[in-house]
Design a protein around this motif. Structure first.
Motif, short mmCIF file in Angstrom:
data_model
loop_
_atom_site.label_atom_id
_atom_site.label_comp_id
_atom_site.label_asym_id
_atom_site.label_seq_id
_atom_site.Cartn_x
_atom_site.Cartn_y
_atom_site.Cartn_z
N THR A 219 5.88 9.95 6.02
CA THR A 219 4.59 10.07 5.34
C THR A 219 3.41 9.63 6.19
O THR A 219 2.41 10.34 6.28
N ARG B 231 -11.46 6.83 13.15
CA ARG B 231 -12.45 7.84 13.52
C ARG B 231 -13.66 7.21 14.17
O ARG B 231 -14.12 6.16 13.74
N THR C 9 -3.98 7.31 5.21
CA THR C 9 -5.40 7.56 4.99
C THR C 9 -6.28 6.46 5.57
O THR C 9 -7.29 6.75 6.21
N ILE C 10 -5.88 5.20 5.34
CA ILE C 10 -6.68 4.08 5.85
C ILE C 10 -6.86 4.21 7.35
O ILE C 10 -7.98 4.12 7.88
N TRP C 11 -5.75 4.46 8.07
CA TRP C 11 -5.84 4.48 9.53
C TRP C 11 -6.51 5.75 10.01
O TRP C 11 -7.10 5.77 11.09
N GLN C 12 -6.40 6.79 9.23
CA GLN C 12 -7.09 8.02 9.57
C GLN C 12 -8.59 7.79 9.59
O GLN C 12 -9.30 8.23 10.49
N ILE C 13 -9.08 7.04 8.59
CA ILE C 13 -10.51 6.77 8.51
C ILE C 13 -10.93 5.74 9.54
O ILE C 13 -11.90 5.92 10.28
N ILE C 14 -10.15 4.65 9.63
CA ILE C 14 -10.59 3.52 10.45
C ILE C 14 -10.54 3.86 11.94
O ILE C 14 -11.21 3.25 12.76
N VAL D 172 0.86 -1.19 0.00
CA VAL D 172 0.00 0.00 0.00
C VAL D 172 0.89 1.24 0.00
O VAL D 172 1.77 1.36 0.85
N PRO D 173 0.71 2.16 -0.96
CA PRO D 173 1.52 3.38 -0.95
C PRO D 173 1.39 4.10 0.40
O PRO D 173 0.31 4.09 1.01
N TRP D 174 2.50 4.70 0.85
CA TRP D 174 2.58 5.15 2.23
C TRP D 174 1.54 6.20 2.58
O TRP D 174 1.04 6.22 3.71
N ASN D 175 1.20 7.07 1.64
CA ASN D 175 0.19 8.07 1.98
C ASN D 175 -1.18 7.41 2.16
O ASN D 175 -1.98 7.86 2.97
N VAL D 176 -1.43 6.31 1.41
CA VAL D 176 -2.70 5.60 1.56
C VAL D 176 -2.76 4.88 2.90
O VAL D 176 -3.83 4.81 3.53
#
Lengths: 287, 90, 266
Positions: free
Chosen positions: A224, A124, A117-122, A110-114
């Protein structure tokens, strides 16, 4: 015992040329920049050691350095044993092998910025699974406002992201142990622990050295993922060295200061890695 | 080359390092040294001691910049002495 | 013991897969549904996000750009690293240990340090905004890694094998390709995968060294942020699509990784 033969240099030459081109020239440039105030290559002033004095006097360097060491230590303490356990639990033959190899390597791809993003969403509590679960069992979890939660989230994200690397390396190391060793162990009725301690662990030494060093070096320059996840906050709770470098310097396009910070940063990594490396390879000569 | 922003001090520094490496290579070829144990807590070859000395010098300079207002050549002087000690008895 | 092993594996895989599932889940949702509330699966599944990626040229060309520099990097890294790793694992030579450690130091240099010099270096030699520039820049951390991993695997092959082959009349190149390489297949498989992986997910250097013609997918992804906020759905779909080539690579090298060491069965 290795034979002494200087002709072996010919085999190393291509690597040397390639890495010299992309490492030595940029490194020299960084050193040059670090003692000047640079606006562009034609507009520059010699400032000597001013940048170094300024950065060394900045408390942010010490803060993020301390934070960085604690973080890298946590990463190693969790990921290395966990990776070995996972590698030992891998199936040895059959369909399970390719399936678990592929599933294990997913987080690495998984690209590092994604990843951020994944953990940012999961994480919340309103729209993410983990944040919602934690809050509904009564924990007041919020990675954006609570430093402890932010730390835990960044750390768990790292464990999720990188333990597979340790596991894959160890697994391939385990595969390179000839079957006769295990047969001999079975004849001797060796316990699982004995097999691990006297057959698997010694053979894992090489890959384990790589795994430990890689995890140390990469966690030491992590940028990142926490940047996307927490932006270094709340406050400066998850601001690590790389981000301090970027904030302090690249953000303002302050080349000289950035270069000086880079060199100090590099010297720290160099020393720690050298100590690590020497400590881990030192008993090589004794066998 | 313009973009590399060369200055006289850094140019001298890199020429110095390069000469040092060449000298070490020649020295090793002419009279090969062996790994040994000195006051440092590990067995070292000449190259190892050079590396340790250089790294220590870099930290020495940073330490002086961080803690004092003294001019830099004091650190350089101390480091040269330290370098000789490490190379000879390290 | 077997049951306990499988249980450990299952629990760990669950830990790995839940966030991945969340990514896939998100890629089939509209932005309104993603931000609207917690749903375990898409209630109104949509393919719009994928449609964006496969129809807009900026998206699919960036995907191809990434593939091209990553495969170049993989080939270059393996080609130069294999002989060097052999030299390190079999011979002592002047400055070998220091050379090896110097290679490692390049793996530890934070890419942020090299951004600006790289930009100017590759502009100066006229390679800026080409895939080869990114491939070469990624060699900085992939070549040392490749040498290092391969050296580890080569050292575990007994030296007697080399000596027997030379006595049997093999020349070095023939021995290396015919006998030695097949023996370290797990190592080559793992190395190829790691080169691919580290090059594929790297963002900073790839973004700095390209602008339009060679723009990689990772930097295209950072442009889903617009005035109306982040386009989570498209970002998730791009993330899912970015997983696919890696899965293909690991599928191809799985045999090498899983095959193990033929020696004991002779």
């Amino acid at each position: 015992m290795k034979t002494y033969n200087n002709k072996a240099w010919w085999l190393v030459l291509p690597v040397f040329a390639l890495v010299a081109f992309s490492a030595i020239i940029p490194m020299m440039t960084v050193v040059n920049y670090s003692i000047q105030d640079i606006f562009d290559p034609n507009t520059r002033y010699f400032v000597g050691t001013e940048w170094y004095r300024e950065i060394l006097a900045d408390p942010r360097l010490l803060d993020s350095l301390l934070r960085q060491f604690v973080y890298s230590l946590c990463v190693l303490v969790i990921e290395v044993p966990l990776g070995i356990i996972v590698a030992l639990s891998m199936p040895r033959r059959g369909l399970g092998v390719p399936v678990s190899l592929i599933l294990l390597s997913l987080p690495l791809l998984v690209p590092w910025n994604v990843v951020g993003t994944i953990w940012q969403i999961i994480g919340r509590e309103d729209i993410g699974l983990y944040g919602w679960i934690l809050n509904s069992i009564g924990l007041d979890y919020n990675y954006a406002s609570n430093p402890r939660d932010a730390w835990a989230t960044v750390l768990i994200m790292d464990v999720w992201h990188w333990t597979s690397l340790v596991a894959l390396l160890c697994y391939s190391g385990l595969r390179s142990i000839p079957d006769v060793y295990y047969q001999a162990a079975r004849i001797d009725r060796a316990s699982h622990w004995a097999v691990f301690r006297f057959i698997q662990l010694p053979k894992l030494k090489n890959v384990l050295l790589i795994a430990v060093m890689l995890r140390f070096m990469d966690s030491f320059m992590i940028y990142t993922e926490p940047f996307v996840l927490t932006g270094g906050g709340p406050g400066t709770a998850t601001t690590f060295l790389s981000q301090t470098l970027t904030q302090m310097a690249l953000g303002q396009f302050d080349l000289g200061r950035a270069a000086a910070f880079s060199l100090i940063y590099f010297l720290i990594i160099l020393l720690v890695t050298w100590v690590f490396y020497t400590a881990m390879t030192h008993n090589d000569d004794k066998g | 080359m313009g973009w590399m922003a060369w200055t006289l001090p850094t140019a001298l520094f890199f020429v110095g390092i390069a000469l040092l490496l060449v000298a070490m290579t020649v020295w090793q070829t002419v009279s090969p040294g062996h790994e040994r144990k000195g006051f440092l807590p590990l067995t070292t070859s000449r190259g190892d001691r050079l590396f340790i000395g250089l790294l220590a010098s870099a930290y020495g300079h940073l330490l002086l910049l961080a803690l004092t207002d003294w001019p830099l050549w004091i650190a350089t002087g101390v480091c040269v002495v330290g370098m000789v000690i490490i190379m000879k008895w390290g | 013991m077997r049951v306990r092993k499988s249980l450990v594996m299952l629990v760990y895989l669950l830990f790995v897969l839940v966030p991945i599932y969340w990514l896939v889940n998100m890629s089939f949702k509209s932005n309104r549904e993603i931000l609207g509330g917690l749903t375990l699966w898409p209630t109104t599944p949509t393919l719009d996000n994928y449609r964006v990626i496969f129809t807009e040229p900026t998206w699919y060309t960036s995907y191809l750009n990434s593939l091209s520099y990553v495969s170049m990097n993989m080939v270059i890294s393996l080609m130069v690293a294999l002989p060097a790793a052999y030299a390190f694992s079999r011979y002592r030579f002047l400055g070998d240990k220091h050379m090896f450690f110097w290679l490692l130091t390049n793996r530890m240099a934070p890419p942020a340090v090299f951004l600006l010099p790289f930009f100017q270096l590759y502009s100066a030699v006229g390679l800026f905004d080409t895939p080869i520039a990114v491939a070469l820049a990624h060699c900085l951390f992939n070549v040392p890694l490749a040498v290092w991993i391969l050296e580890g695997f080569m050292s575990s092959v007994p030296k007697e094998i080399d000596e027997t082959a030379y006595i049997d009349g093999y020349t070095f190149p023939k021995f290396f390709v015919r006998i030695f390489l097949p023996m370290i297949r797990p190592g080559i498989g793992v190395t190829a995968f790691f080169c691919f992986m580290f090059s594929w997910v790297e963002l900073l250097l790839a973004r700095t060294l390209t602008s339009v013609d060679a723009k990689p997918i990772v930097s295209q992804m950072t442009r889903t942020v617009s005035a109306s906020g982040i386009d989570w759905g498209v970002l998730a779909a791009a993330g899912v699509v970015a997983l696919l080539p890696g899965i293909a690579v690991i599928y191809f090298v799985r045999n090498h990784v899983a095959k193990g060491f033929a020696l004991g069965r002779v």
